[in-house]
Motif scaffolding. Structure first.
Motif, PDB file in Angstrom:
ATOM      1  N   PRO A 158       0.831  -1.227   0.000  1.00  0.00           N
ATOM      2  CA  PRO A 158       0.000   0.000   0.000  1.00  0.00           C
ATOM      3  C   PRO A 158       0.857   1.265   0.000  1.00  0.00           C
ATOM      4  CG  PRO A 158      -0.837  -1.585   1.585  1.00  0.00           C
ATOM      5  CD  PRO A 158       0.478  -2.128   1.101  1.00  0.00           C
ATOM      6  N   GLU A 159       0.346   2.320  -0.625  1.00  0.00           N
ATOM      7  CA  GLU A 159       1.104   3.558  -0.767  1.00  0.00           C
ATOM      8  C   GLU A 159       1.462   4.180   0.581  1.00  0.00           C
ATOM      9  OE1 GLU A 159       2.465   5.001  -3.361  1.00  0.00           O
ATOM     10  OE2 GLU A 159       1.773   3.373  -4.663  1.00  0.00           O
ATOM     11  N   ASN A 160       0.606   3.962   1.588  1.00  0.00           N
ATOM     12  CA  ASN A 160       0.876   4.613   2.877  1.00  0.00           C
ATOM     13  C   ASN A 160       2.056   3.995   3.631  1.00  0.00           C
ATOM     14  OD1 ASN A 160      -0.350   2.235   3.699  1.00  0.00           O
ATOM     15  ND2 ASN A 160      -2.235   3.236   4.405  1.00  0.00           N
ATOM     16  N   ILE A 161       2.510   2.801   3.227  1.00  0.00           N
ATOM     17  CA  ILE A 161       3.720   2.224   3.844  1.00  0.00           C
ATOM     18  C   ILE A 161       4.751   1.860   2.769  1.00  0.00           C
ATOM     19  CG2 ILE A 161       2.676   1.392   5.994  1.00  0.00           C
ATOM     20  CD1 ILE A 161       2.404  -1.366   4.675  1.00  0.00           C
ATOM     21  N   LYS A 162       4.595   2.457   1.589  1.00  0.00           N
ATOM     22  CA  LYS A 162       5.565   2.219   0.519  1.00  0.00           C
ATOM     23  C   LYS A 162       6.615   3.326   0.581  1.00  0.00           C
ATOM     24  CE  LYS A 162       4.471   0.736  -3.602  1.00  0.00           C
ATOM     25  NZ  LYS A 162       3.956   0.624  -4.992  1.00  0.00           N
ATOM     26  N   PRO A 163       7.867   2.969   0.924  1.00  0.00           N
ATOM     27  CA  PRO A 163       8.904   4.004   1.021  1.00  0.00           C
ATOM     28  C   PRO A 163       9.330   4.499  -0.356  1.00  0.00           C
ATOM     29  CG  PRO A 163       9.873   1.841   1.351  1.00  0.00           C
ATOM     30  CD  PRO A 163       8.393   1.621   1.234  1.00  0.00           C
ATOM     31  N   MET A 164       9.838   5.714  -0.403  1.00  0.00           N
ATOM     32  CA  MET A 164      10.389   6.227  -1.657  1.00  0.00           C
ATOM     33  C   MET A 164      11.556   5.350  -2.079  1.00  0.00           C
ATOM     34  SD  MET A 164      10.360  10.365  -1.159  1.00  0.00           S
ATOM     35  CE  MET A 164      11.171  10.303   0.422  1.00  0.00           C
ATOM     36  N   ARG A 165      11.718   5.248  -3.373  1.00  0.00           N
ATOM     37  CA  ARG A 165      12.757   4.361  -3.889  1.00  0.00           C
ATOM     38  C   ARG A 165      13.586   5.064  -4.945  1.00  0.00           C
ATOM     39  NH1 ARG A 165      12.029  -0.292  -8.280  1.00  0.00           N
ATOM     40  NH2 ARG A 165      14.216  -0.885  -8.443  1.00  0.00           N
ATOM     41  N   LYS A 166      14.879   4.953  -4.788  1.00  0.00           N
ATOM     42  CA  LYS A 166      15.813   5.481  -5.774  1.00  0.00           C
ATOM     43  C   LYS A 166      16.085   4.415  -6.823  1.00  0.00           C
ATOM     44  CE  LYS A 166      20.561   7.219  -6.152  1.00  0.00           C
ATOM     45  NZ  LYS A 166      21.799   7.526  -5.387  1.00  0.00           N
ATOM     46  N   ARG A 167      15.973   4.754  -8.074  1.00  0.00           N
ATOM     47  CA  ARG A 167      16.172   3.782  -9.149  1.00  0.00           C
ATOM     48  C   ARG A 167      17.650   3.474  -9.341  1.00  0.00           C
ATOM     49  NH1 ARG A 167      11.177   1.601 -10.301  1.00  0.00           N
ATOM     50  NH2 ARG A 167       9.623   3.243  -9.963  1.00  0.00           N
ATOM     51  N   THR A 174      16.805   0.533  -3.183  1.00  0.00           N
ATOM     52  CA  THR A 174      17.374   1.598  -2.363  1.00  0.00           C
ATOM     53  C   THR A 174      16.246   2.534  -1.939  1.00  0.00           C
ATOM     54  OG1 THR A 174      19.445   1.480  -3.602  1.00  0.00           O
ATOM     55  CG2 THR A 174      19.084   3.441  -2.256  1.00  0.00           C
ATOM     56  N   PHE A 175      15.938   2.522  -0.653  1.00  0.00           N
ATOM     57  CA  PHE A 175      14.809   3.307  -0.143  1.00  0.00           C
ATOM     58  C   PHE A 175      15.269   4.698   0.282  1.00  0.00           C
ATOM     59  CE2 PHE A 175      13.484  -1.149   1.148  1.00  0.00           C
ATOM     60  CZ  PHE A 175      12.660  -1.333   0.042  1.00  0.00           C
ATOM     61  N   GLU A 176      15.255   5.637  -0.671  1.00  0.00           N
ATOM     62  CA  GLU A 176      15.571   7.030  -0.386  1.00  0.00           C
ATOM     63  C   GLU A 176      14.939   7.904  -1.465  1.00  0.00           C
ATOM     64  OE1 GLU A 176      19.818   8.225  -1.796  1.00  0.00           O
ATOM     65  OE2 GLU A 176      20.031   6.274  -0.805  1.00  0.00           O
ATOM     66  N   ASN A 177      14.918   9.201  -1.212  1.00  0.00           N
ATOM     67  CA  ASN A 177      14.264  10.143  -2.120  1.00  0.00           C
ATOM     68  C   ASN A 177      14.984  10.166  -3.473  1.00  0.00           C
ATOM     69  OD1 ASN A 177      13.057  12.359  -3.397  1.00  0.00           O
ATOM     70  ND2 ASN A 177      12.801  13.451  -1.458  1.00  0.00           N
ATOM     71  N   PRO A 178      14.258   9.896  -4.568  1.00  0.00           N
ATOM     72  CA  PRO A 178      14.900   9.880  -5.891  1.00  0.00           C
ATOM     73  C   PRO A 178      15.024  11.258  -6.526  1.00  0.00           C
ATOM     74  CG  PRO A 178      12.614   9.264  -6.117  1.00  0.00           C
ATOM     75  CD  PRO A 178      12.844   9.495  -4.645  1.00  0.00           C
ATOM     76  N   ALA A 179      14.584  12.318  -5.813  1.00  0.00           N
ATOM     77  CA  ALA A 179      14.589  13.677  -6.395  1.00  0.00           C
ATOM     78  C   ALA A 179      16.004  14.090  -6.796  1.00  0.00           C
ATOM     79  CB  ALA A 179      14.018  14.669  -5.395  1.00  0.00           C
ATOM     80  N   LEU A 180      16.110  14.873  -7.859  1.00  0.00           N
ATOM     81  CA  LEU A 180      17.401  15.345  -8.337  1.00  0.00           C
ATOM     82  C   LEU A 180      17.911  16.541  -7.536  1.00  0.00           C
ATOM     83  CD1 LEU A 180      16.791  15.113 -12.202  1.00  0.00           C
ATOM     84  CD2 LEU A 180      17.988  13.472 -10.721  1.00  0.00           C
ATOM     85  N   LYS A 181      17.015  17.323  -6.968  1.00  0.00           N
ATOM     86  CA  LYS A 181      17.418  18.529  -6.255  1.00  0.00           C
ATOM     87  C   LYS A 181      17.772  18.226  -4.797  1.00  0.00           C
ATOM     88  CE  LYS A 181      14.650  21.694  -9.084  1.00  0.00           C
ATOM     89  NZ  LYS A 181      13.593  22.742  -9.066  1.00  0.00           N
ATOM     90  N   LYS A 192      16.778   5.781   3.723  1.00  0.00           N
ATOM     91  CA  LYS A 192      18.217   5.522   3.660  1.00  0.00           C
ATOM     92  C   LYS A 192      18.524   4.058   4.004  1.00  0.00           C
ATOM     93  CE  LYS A 192      19.809   9.666   2.652  1.00  0.00           C
ATOM     94  NZ  LYS A 192      20.563   9.946   1.405  1.00  0.00           N
ATOM     95  N   SER A 193      17.589   3.181   3.654  1.00  0.00           N
ATOM     96  CA  SER A 193      17.774   1.736   3.829  1.00  0.00           C
ATOM     97  C   SER A 193      17.882   1.098   2.444  1.00  0.00           C
ATOM     98  CB  SER A 193      16.596   1.122   4.591  1.00  0.00           C
ATOM     99  OG  SER A 193      16.536   1.578   5.915  1.00  0.00           O
ATOM    100  N   LYS A 194      18.396  -0.121   2.395  1.00  0.00           N
ATOM    101  CA  LYS A 194      18.498  -0.788   1.098  1.00  0.00           C
ATOM    102  C   LYS A 194      18.516  -2.300   1.260  1.00  0.00           C
ATOM    103  CE  LYS A 194      23.559  -0.276   0.945  1.00  0.00           C
ATOM    104  NZ  LYS A 194      24.693   0.296   0.191  1.00  0.00           N
ATOM    105  N   ILE A 195      18.067  -2.974   0.205  1.00  0.00           N
ATOM    106  CA  ILE A 195      18.082  -4.433   0.128  1.00  0.00           C
ATOM    107  C   ILE A 195      18.885  -4.815  -1.104  1.00  0.00           C
ATOM    108  CG2 ILE A 195      16.710  -6.516  -0.147  1.00  0.00           C
ATOM    109  CD1 ILE A 195      14.366  -5.015   1.137  1.00  0.00           C
ATOM    110  N   THR A 196      19.969  -5.560  -0.902  1.00  0.00           N
ATOM    111  CA  THR A 196      20.853  -5.953  -1.998  1.00  0.00           C
ATOM    112  C   THR A 196      20.815  -7.463  -2.167  1.00  0.00           C
ATOM    113  OG1 THR A 196      22.329  -4.098  -1.497  1.00  0.00           O
ATOM    114  CG2 THR A 196      23.216  -5.864  -2.897  1.00  0.00           C
TER     115      THR A 196
END
Length: 602
Positions: A158-167, A174-181, A192-196
Motif C-alpha cells: 500500500p502507498e501509505n507504507i511504501k517508502p520512496m525508492r531510488k532507481r 534503495t529506499f531514499e528520495n529519488p529527487a534530483l534537487k 536511507k535503507s536498502k536491500i541488496t
C-alpha cells in the motif's frame, strides 16, 4: 485562562497517545512512514491504531500487504503455513528479547522458506531507517528470482507504507528520495535503507558495508571454491548488535561446510538456533489417494512414527516413482523426515547404509568423563591412585559399559597431532568376544597426555591388549607407553625386515597399503553380517560418510577439505577389532590393586 490550560493538557495527552501508538514491538517505524500514516489517518485514531496493529503482527502484515506469485502465475496474498510461522515466531521472539538473531535452517526442497525470509527482511528494511539487508543465493538465476520476489513485495505494498525508492540498475532496492534537487532530498531524505541481492558466483561480496539483515540461501550449493572466502566476508560485515538478523537456510548436499555449521549449532558450539523442517510439514505435499491404495510395512511405520495421513504417503510414492526413478534413498536425501536422512550419503559408500541405519537405533548415551592425569614423579613414574575422573558432558572419555572382570578387552588407538581444529585422536575399548564397544576416548590432546590416558584406561579394563597406530606421531605415543608408563600389554606387529632377512616384532599397529585394506575389509564384513553391537552414535556417523574416493581408497568423504568428514573413530575402532583377531589365546586379566575394577573418583 483556565480554558487554555485545559486545552494545552488535552493536546499534550493526545501527543502522548500518538507517541505510544507509534511504538511497535519489533520495529522503530521510520519518520517517512509515520508522516504518511498521520496524514492519512489524521481524523481517525482508531483506524490508525488498527492499521498499526497489522504492522505489529507479522502474520497479518504478510496477508494484508504482501503479494506472491504462485506456480500457476496468480498473484495472491502471502499466507504463512505452520512451518513458515515457526520461523517467523523464532525470529521475532529473539528480536523482542533484544538479541542478535542467528538461525540455521535445514529443510526439504521447495518449502517456501526463502519467501518467508525475504518477507521478514522486507518488513524490517522497508519500515525502518538506515538498515542494510544483504541476500546471497547460490547462483545468478536464483538471485534474480529472489530479487523479483522483493520487487513484487514493493510493487503491491500500500502507498501509505511504501517508502520512496531510488532507481538503480543493480539487483538492489534503495529506499531514499529519488529527487534530483538537494533541497528536496534534504527536506524528505527517505529511509536511507536498502536491500541488496547478489550471487555466490560473484568474486567479491559485501566488502565495505555493515549488514543488519543477512540471508544466506542454499549454502550447501554455493560454489565450493568460494564458500570459505564469501562466508568470512559476510560474517565480518554482519553487525553483532541486538535485533540484527542472520539466517542461513539450505537443503542438504552431502557432507560439506553447511553440515559442519548445522552440527555445531545442534551441539551448541555456535549461537545459531537450528530449525529442521521435514517434508511432511509442507501442506502442499499431498495427493488424492487411489481406490486400490494399500500401505506397505515401511509406510505403516512412517505413518505411525510421524503421524502421517494417506494423502501424504501417496504424494511420497508418486514423487519416489516419478522424480527419483524409484530410488527411495534419493527421496530421503531431498525430502528428509529427519536431519540424519538429509545428510544421507549416496554413491560409493564403504559400509552397508541400511545396516548402519538399523544399528543406529540401538546406540546408547554413555557417561562422559574428563580424565585428570597426575604430574610425573621423578624417578618413580606416576602415582596412578591420584588419577581422577570428573563427570563432564564434554569430556574425552565416554563409558557405555562398566568393566566386567570376567571379560577380556582390546583397545585400538588412532593417533592425531592434537592440533586445535584438526583431527582428533580416537580409541575404542571393545569386548574381545562380542566386539561391542565398552568405552570410547576421543579428543584433541597432547600426545603424552593421550598416551597416559590410554595407559590408565587399558589398566582399568584388565590390562587390555592395546594396539596404537605407529605411523608418524604414533611413535611418540608408543614411546611414552613403553618408557614412561610401562604399559604391560602393548601390541607388537610382525613385519619382515629385508636387511635382517627375518620377521621382527615392532610395537604398534602400522597402517600401510597392506594392513589398511585388511582392517577395512574386516569392518565391512562385520557391519554387513551384523555380528557386532555399536553403542557410539558418533562412530556410526563417521561410518556413514566413509566412502571410496576417485582413486578407490576408503576414507572420510571430503577428507582434508573445508567441512570435510572425519574417519579417526573408524580407524581406531578398526584397529581394536584387529586386536581381537590377533590377541594371544592365553591372555589373562591382570588387575592392579590400586585401580580395582573401575575406579571413578569425582
Amino acid at each position: 485562562m483556565l480554558h487554555k490550560i485545559h486545552e494545552q493538557i488535552r493536546k499534550a495527552a493526545e501527543a502522548i497517545n500518538v507517541s505510544e501508538e507509534s511504538e511497535l514491538k519489533y520495529i522503530e517505524l521510520a519518520g517517512e512512514i509515520n508522516r504518511k500514516l498521520k496524514a492519512e489517518f489524521r481524523d481517525d485514531s482508531k483506524a490508525l491504531k488498527k492499521f498499526k496493529g497489522n504492522l505489529d503482527n507479522f502474520e497479518a502484515f504478510c496477508f494484508e500487504y504482501l503479494r506472491i506469485k504462485t506456480k500457476t502465475g496468480d498473484i495472491v496474498p502471502l499466507t504463512l503455513n505452520n512451518a513458515q510461522k515457526k520461523l517467523a515466531w523464532t525470529v521475532f521472539d529473539q528480536i523482542k528479547k533484544g538479541k542478535p538473531v542467528r538461525i540455521i535452517i535445514l529443510k526439504a526442497r521447495q518449502m517456501g522458506f526463502s519467501t518467508t525470509t525475504e518477507a521478514i527482511i522486507y518488513y524490517l528494511s522497508s519500515l525502518q531507517e538506515a538498515k542494510n539487508a544483504f541476500i546471497v543465493a547460490q547462483d545468478s538465476s536464483a538471485s534474480e528470482n529472489l530479487y523479483d520476489m522483493f520487487r513484487l513485495y514493493y510493487d503491491y505494498i500500500p502507498e501509505n507504507i511504501k517508502p520512496m525508492r531510488k532507481r538503480n540498475n543493480s539487483r538492489r532496492l534503495t529506499f531514499e528520495n529519488p529527487a534530483l534537487k538537494d533541497v528536496e532530498r534534504k527536506k524528505e531524505p527517505g529511509l536511507k535503507s536498502k536491500i541488496t541481492v547478489q550471487s555466490a558466483e560473484n568474486r567479491v561480496l559485501a566488502r565495505s558495508e555493515t549488514i543488519h539483515y543477512l540471508h544466506i540461501s542454499e549454502l550447501a550449493f554455493w560454489p565450493e571454491n568460494r564458500k570459505k572466502k564469501h562466508l568470512a566476508s559476510l560474517f565480518a560485515a554482519l553487525s553483532k548488535e541486538p535485533r540484527t538478523v542472520g539466517i542461513i537456510e539450505s537443503t542438504a548436499n552431502g557432507i560439506e561446510i553447511y553440515k559442519e555449521m548445522w552440527d555445531n549449532a545442534v551441539a551448541g558450539k555456535n549461537d545459531y538456533i537450528p530449525l529442521f523442517f521435514p517434508w511432511f510439514e509442507m501442506p502442499d505435499y499431498r495427493m488424492k489417494v487411489p481406490a486400490d491404495f494399500d500401505l506397505t510395512k515401511e509406510e505403516i511405520e512412517l505413518k505411525e512414527k510421524f503421524n502421517l495421513n494417506d494423502e501424504q504417503l501417496e504424494w511420497r510414492r508418486y514423487t519416489i516413482r516419478n522424480d527419483f526413478e524409484g530410488d527411495e534413498k534419493l527421496f530421503r536425501q531431498e525430502y528428509p523426515s529427519t536431519p540424519e536422512e538429509a545428510f544421507l550419503v549416496t554413491g560409493r559408500t564403504v559400509f552397508n547404509q541400511d545396516k548402519l541405519d538399523a544399528m543406529s537405533k540401538h546406540t546408547i548415551k554413555g557417561k562422559r568423563y574428563s580424565i585428570v592425569i597426575p604430574p610425573s614423579l621423578e624417578g618413580v613414574g606416576y602415582d596412578w591412585t591420584t588419577v581422577r575422573f570428573i563427570e563432564d558432558e564434554r569430556g574425552e572419555l565416554e563409558i557405555f559399559n562398566e568393566f566386567d572382570p570376567d571379560k577380556e578387552y582390546c583397545i585400538g588407538a588412532d593417533v592425531a597431532e592434537g592440533l586445535e581444529g584438526g583431527d582428533g585422536s580416537a580409541a575404542y575399548i571393545i569386548d574381545a568376544d562380542t566386539g561391542e564397544d565398552a568405552a570410547a576416548l576421543y579428543g584433541q590432546m597432547d600426545l603424552d597426555i593421550y598416551a597416559k590416558q590410554l595407559d590408565y584406561i587399558g589398566r582399568m579394563f584388565g590390562d587390555a591388549l592395546l594396539g596404537v597406530e605407529s605411523n608418524n606421531v604414533g611413535h611418540s605415543v608408543i614411546n611414552t607407553l613403553l618408557n614412561v608408563t610401562f604399559y604391560p600389554n602393548l601390541y607388537h606387529h610382525d613385519s619382515y625386515n629385508a636387511e635382517a632377512g627375518k620377521n621382527e616384532a615392532k610395537p604398534g599397529w602400522p597402517t600401510t597399503v597392506v594392513t589398511r585394506p585388511i582392517l577395512v575389509d574386516s569392518l565391512i564384513e562385520g557391519i554387513r553380517e551384523g555380528v557386532w553391537r555399536i553403542n557410539d552414535v558418533n562412530l556410526i556417523g563417521e561410518m556413514k560418510t566413509f566412502v571410496r574416493n576417485k582413486a578407490g581408497k576408503p576414507q572420510a568423504m571430503g577428507k582434508g577439505t573445508l567441512g570435510g568428514c572425519k574417519d579417526d573413530r573408524v580407524l581406531g575402532y578398526g584397529i581394536a577389532h584387529q586386536m581381537r583377531l590377533r590377541r594371544p589365546p592365553s591372555t589373562k586379566h591382570i588387575m592392579i590393586p590400586s585401580i580395582g575394577s573401575v575406579t571413578i573418583k569425582r
